[in-house]
Every structure is written in C-alpha cells, then in structure tokens.
Design a protein around this motif. Structure first.
Motif, PDB file in Angstrom:
ATOM      1  N   PHE A 155      14.279   8.169 -23.959  1.00 48.83           N
ATOM      2  CA  PHE A 155      15.480   8.872 -23.834  1.00 48.83           C
ATOM      3  C   PHE A 155      15.893   9.932 -24.793  1.00 48.83           C
ATOM      4  CE2 PHE A 155      15.374   5.294 -20.711  1.00 48.83           C
ATOM      5  CZ  PHE A 155      15.327   6.099 -19.349  1.00 48.83           C
ATOM      6  N   SER A 156      15.803   9.278 -25.866  1.00 53.42           N
ATOM      7  CA  SER A 156      16.042   9.792 -27.259  1.00 53.42           C
ATOM      8  C   SER A 156      15.191  11.154 -27.527  1.00 53.42           C
ATOM      9  CB  SER A 156      16.147   8.963 -28.421  1.00 53.42           C
ATOM     10  OG  SER A 156      16.548   9.484 -29.443  1.00 53.42           O
ATOM     11  N   ILE A 157      14.146  10.623 -27.085  1.00 58.54           N
ATOM     12  CA  ILE A 157      12.942  12.153 -27.214  1.00 58.54           C
ATOM     13  C   ILE A 157      13.335  13.144 -26.208  1.00 58.54           C
ATOM     14  CG2 ILE A 157      10.581  12.604 -27.134  1.00 58.54           C
ATOM     15  CD1 ILE A 157       9.962   9.616 -28.095  1.00 58.54           C
ATOM     16  N   VAL A 158      13.819  12.552 -24.873  1.00 59.69           N
ATOM     17  CA  VAL A 158      14.201  13.513 -23.921  1.00 59.69           C
ATOM     18  C   VAL A 158      15.131  14.520 -24.389  1.00 59.69           C
ATOM     19  CG1 VAL A 158      15.010  13.912 -21.790  1.00 59.69           C
ATOM     20  CG2 VAL A 158      13.291  12.614 -22.131  1.00 59.69           C
ATOM     21  N   CYS A 159      16.240  13.678 -25.168  1.00 57.93           N
ATOM     22  CA  CYS A 159      17.298  14.469 -25.895  1.00 57.93           C
ATOM     23  C   CYS A 159      16.975  15.546 -26.907  1.00 57.93           C
ATOM     24  CB  CYS A 159      18.443  13.899 -26.168  1.00 57.93           C
ATOM     25  SG  CYS A 159      19.210  12.685 -25.004  1.00 57.93           S
ATOM     26  N   ILE A 160      15.878  15.217 -27.610  1.00 62.56           N
ATOM     27  CA  ILE A 160      15.288  16.428 -28.402  1.00 62.56           C
ATOM     28  C   ILE A 160      14.450  17.293 -27.895  1.00 62.56           C
ATOM     29  CG2 ILE A 160      13.674  16.349 -30.452  1.00 62.56           C
ATOM     30  CD1 ILE A 160      14.211  13.426 -31.284  1.00 62.56           C
ATOM     31  N   VAL A 161      13.589  17.068 -26.838  1.00 65.09           N
ATOM     32  CA  VAL A 161      12.978  18.006 -26.198  1.00 65.09           C
ATOM     33  C   VAL A 161      13.613  18.813 -25.288  1.00 65.09           C
ATOM     34  CG1 VAL A 161      10.919  18.456 -24.564  1.00 65.09           C
ATOM     35  CG2 VAL A 161      10.879  16.583 -26.430  1.00 65.09           C
ATOM     36  N   ARG A 162      14.448  18.154 -24.530  1.00 64.91           N
ATOM     37  CA  ARG A 162      15.569  18.718 -23.526  1.00 64.91           C
ATOM     38  C   ARG A 162      16.954  18.716 -23.959  1.00 64.91           C
ATOM     39  NH1 ARG A 162      12.937  20.275 -18.922  1.00 64.91           N
ATOM     40  NH2 ARG A 162      10.630  20.838 -19.354  1.00 64.91           N
ATOM     41  N   PHE A 204      18.286  13.307 -35.368  1.00 68.01           N
ATOM     42  CA  PHE A 204      19.011  12.270 -36.270  1.00 68.01           C
ATOM     43  C   PHE A 204      19.172  10.719 -35.375  1.00 68.01           C
ATOM     44  CE2 PHE A 204      23.358  10.799 -38.194  1.00 68.01           C
ATOM     45  CZ  PHE A 204      22.698  10.353 -39.298  1.00 68.01           C
ATOM     46  N   ASP A 205      19.517  10.893 -33.981  1.00 70.24           N
ATOM     47  CA  ASP A 205      19.824   9.840 -33.282  1.00 70.24           C
ATOM     48  C   ASP A 205      18.576   8.911 -33.226  1.00 70.24           C
ATOM     49  OD1 ASP A 205      21.274   9.004 -30.326  1.00 70.24           O
ATOM     50  OD2 ASP A 205      19.151   8.743 -30.214  1.00 70.24           O
ATOM     51  N   ALA A 255      22.716  34.132 -28.538  1.00 69.64           N
ATOM     52  CA  ALA A 255      22.558  33.507 -29.969  1.00 69.64           C
ATOM     53  C   ALA A 255      23.366  32.449 -29.993  1.00 69.64           C
ATOM     54  CB  ALA A 255      23.062  34.608 -30.825  1.00 69.64           C
ATOM     55  N   LYS A 256      24.510  32.282 -29.100  1.00 67.68           N
ATOM     56  CA  LYS A 256      25.544  31.223 -29.340  1.00 67.68           C
ATOM     57  C   LYS A 256      24.781  29.995 -28.584  1.00 67.68           C
ATOM     58  CE  LYS A 256      29.998  29.589 -28.099  1.00 67.68           C
ATOM     59  NZ  LYS A 256      31.340  30.002 -27.428  1.00 67.68           N
ATOM     60  N   LEU A 257      24.215  30.155 -27.539  1.00 66.01           N
ATOM     61  CA  LEU A 257      23.378  29.068 -27.018  1.00 66.01           C
ATOM     62  C   LEU A 257      22.230  28.500 -27.830  1.00 66.01           C
ATOM     63  CD1 LEU A 257      23.290  30.683 -22.979  1.00 66.01           C
ATOM     64  CD2 LEU A 257      24.715  28.689 -23.965  1.00 66.01           C
ATOM     65  N   ALA A 258      21.494  29.568 -28.254  1.00 69.70           N
ATOM     66  CA  ALA A 258      20.482  29.126 -29.003  1.00 69.70           C
ATOM     67  C   ALA A 258      20.796  28.272 -30.424  1.00 69.70           C
ATOM     68  CB  ALA A 258      19.685  30.207 -30.010  1.00 69.70           C
ATOM     69  N   LEU A 259      22.042  28.466 -30.917  1.00 71.86           N
ATOM     70  CA  LEU A 259      22.547  27.894 -31.814  1.00 71.86           C
ATOM     71  C   LEU A 259      23.055  26.464 -31.453  1.00 71.86           C
ATOM     72  CD1 LEU A 259      23.565  27.804 -35.037  1.00 71.86           C
ATOM     73  CD2 LEU A 259      25.789  28.793 -34.093  1.00 71.86           C
ATOM     74  N   ALA A 260      23.496  26.400 -30.281  1.00 72.83           N
ATOM     75  CA  ALA A 260      24.184  25.029 -29.774  1.00 72.83           C
ATOM     76  C   ALA A 260      22.834  24.060 -29.317  1.00 72.83           C
ATOM     77  CB  ALA A 260      24.899  25.466 -28.398  1.00 72.83           C
ATOM     78  N   SER A 261      21.784  25.098 -28.812  1.00 73.25           N
ATOM     79  CA  SER A 261      20.689  24.017 -28.677  1.00 73.25           C
ATOM     80  C   SER A 261      19.856  23.579 -30.006  1.00 73.25           C
ATOM     81  CB  SER A 261      19.390  24.935 -28.003  1.00 73.25           C
ATOM     82  OG  SER A 261      18.352  24.369 -27.576  1.00 73.25           O
ATOM     83  N   ARG A 262      19.955  24.349 -30.975  1.00 72.60           N
ATOM     84  CA  ARG A 262      19.428  23.711 -32.101  1.00 72.60           C
ATOM     85  C   ARG A 262      20.204  22.742 -32.870  1.00 72.60           C
ATOM     86  NH1 ARG A 262      18.333  29.398 -33.351  1.00 72.60           N
ATOM     87  NH2 ARG A 262      20.231  29.517 -34.474  1.00 72.60           N
ATOM     88  N   TRP A 263      21.564  22.945 -32.758  1.00 71.22           N
ATOM     89  CA  TRP A 263      22.475  21.680 -33.026  1.00 71.22           C
ATOM     90  C   TRP A 263      22.306  20.622 -32.230  1.00 71.22           C
ATOM     91  CZ3 TRP A 263      25.554  20.524 -37.062  1.00 71.22           C
ATOM     92  CH2 TRP A 263      26.547  19.431 -36.485  1.00 71.22           C
ATOM     93  N   LYS A 264      22.194  20.658 -31.069  1.00 68.45           N
ATOM     94  CA  LYS A 264      22.000  19.357 -30.290  1.00 68.45           C
ATOM     95  C   LYS A 264      20.615  18.804 -30.545  1.00 68.45           C
ATOM     96  CE  LYS A 264      24.980  20.486 -26.482  1.00 68.45           C
ATOM     97  NZ  LYS A 264      25.192  20.689 -25.291  1.00 68.45           N
ATOM     98  N   ARG A 265      19.407  19.567 -30.738  1.00 70.40           N
ATOM     99  CA  ARG A 265      18.283  19.121 -31.174  1.00 70.40           C
ATOM    100  C   ARG A 265      18.328  18.500 -32.520  1.00 70.40           C
ATOM    101  NH1 ARG A 265      15.633  23.162 -29.966  1.00 70.40           N
ATOM    102  NH2 ARG A 265      14.753  22.460 -27.957  1.00 70.40           N
TER     103      ARG A 265
END
Length: 214
Positions: A121-128, A56-57, A41-51
């Motif tokens: 590269f910004s799109i890569v940061c959204i997908v991965r 926003f980026d 759950a923590k990893l999923a939350l961090a992944s959603r936050w970074k996405r």
C-alpha cells in the motif's frame, strides 16, 4: 473634420469605425491559457510532493520493520540460567516468566507483521499519489499501532527498571546483578521498541500531511 468618436474621413462623408470584438477575445485567451498552465503546474507540484512523501514513508516503514522485529526477537530469545544450581532449585530468568515481556513480544511481532503487509500500500501511494483510500487506511492502522507498541514498551520498561534497581519498599532485589546478560538483552529490546513507536508517530504525521496537502 475632428470628432470625439473614432471616424475616418472619405471626402466630406465621415465613416464611423467600429471596434472589433476580436481584440477582447485575444486578450482573454492568454489569461485562460495562463490559468490552465498554472493549474497544471500546481497539480504536478502537488503530485511530486506526495510522491516524495510516499518514498519517505516507504523508507520509514523499512526501518520500523527492522526495529519491531529486532525488539520482538531479542526479547523472545532472552533466557539466562546461572551456573550454580542445586537438585531442587535452578536459578533461571526467562522472558515468558513475566506477562509484561510476553505481551511485549506479541505486540512488537504484530506491529512488524502489519508493517510488512503495509508495504504494498505504501508503494501504491508512491506510484499513484492521488489515491486517498490507501493513504487513509495506512493512517488508521498506523494510529492504532502507536498506542499498542508504546504500551508494550512502557510495561516492559517498568519491569526492566525494577530488574536494574529493585524496590526496597516491596523487598524486591535487583536481579540484574546476577542476570546481567538477561538484563542487557531486554533493555536493548525495550529501546528498539520505543524507536518503533517513534517511527510509527512519524508515519502518522507523513500520512496526515499527505492527506492535507492538495
């Protein structure tokens, strides 16, 4: 027959009852499952936050592209010629007459081109969102772009200030009284460039937060 040990009486012979270790394992099993669930759950939350940070980026980059290219275009197409001139003298103001304005156009055009190239590269940061190499590269180049755009905007702002107010000590007159359209366009270009620099600072902060948060 009473005893402090756990026993069961069968006739006159006490039969000791040993505790099974399965009770301990059944207690330990839920705790391991809970820890694993919390970690997922923590990893999923961090992944959603970074996405979300990546989205926003990407939006900020689109806005910065518009601001940088608007600044470069406005300054690069600025030229005004006064209606009165003689056979030997022509009163004209062009951005290429001033090195600060030329540097301004080059810096903002370079920043705009970089922002366009950074979109994949910004799109890569959204997908991965867990790929840190793309985020590190964006952070490095965004940090370089901040002083580049800021220095160009500051140099142009100094010239615009002199054009509006002049300098009596150096006997420089305020040319904006005659070249009003020229001054309005270069002033708008300088404002757009400072907005670009501010957006680059926001991009640096976003990348730093995305790298720091695990």
């Amino acid at each position: 027959m009473n005893s402090s040990h756990s026993t069961k009486e069968h006739g006159d012979i006490p039969i000791p009852v040993t505790e099974s270790k399965s009770s301990k394992s059944t207690k330990a099993a839920p705790s391991v499952v809970q820890k694993a669930t919390k970690k997922v759950a923590k990893l999923a939350l961090a992944s959603r936050w970074k996405r979300c940070l990546g989205i926003f980026d990407f939006i900020i980059r689109i806005c910065a592209i518009a601001a940088a290219l608007a600044a470069a275009t406005a300054m690069g197409t600025t030229s005004q010629q006064l209606p009165f001139f003689t056979q030997f003298f022509k009163f004209e103001a062009d951005f290429s007459d001033l090195p600060a304005f030329t540097f301004f156009v080059i810096a903002n055009a370079t920043a705009g081109a970089y922002l366009v190239l950074s979109l994949p590269f910004s799109i890569v940061c959204i997908v991965r969102p867990h790929i840190m190499k793309a985020r590190l590269m964006l952070l490095a180049f965004d940090t370089i772009a901040v002083p580049l755009v800021t220095s160009a905007a500051s140099a142009a702002a100094a010239i615009v200030y002199l054009a509006h107010n002049g300098n009596s000590d150096a006997n420089w007159g305020a040319i904006c009284r005659q070249f009003n359209d020229f001054c309005q366009r270069v002033s708008g270009a300088v404002v757009a460039s400072f907005i670009t620099a501010l957006l680059f600072i926001v991009l640096v902060i976003i990348s730093a937060v995305a790298l720091r948060r695990k």
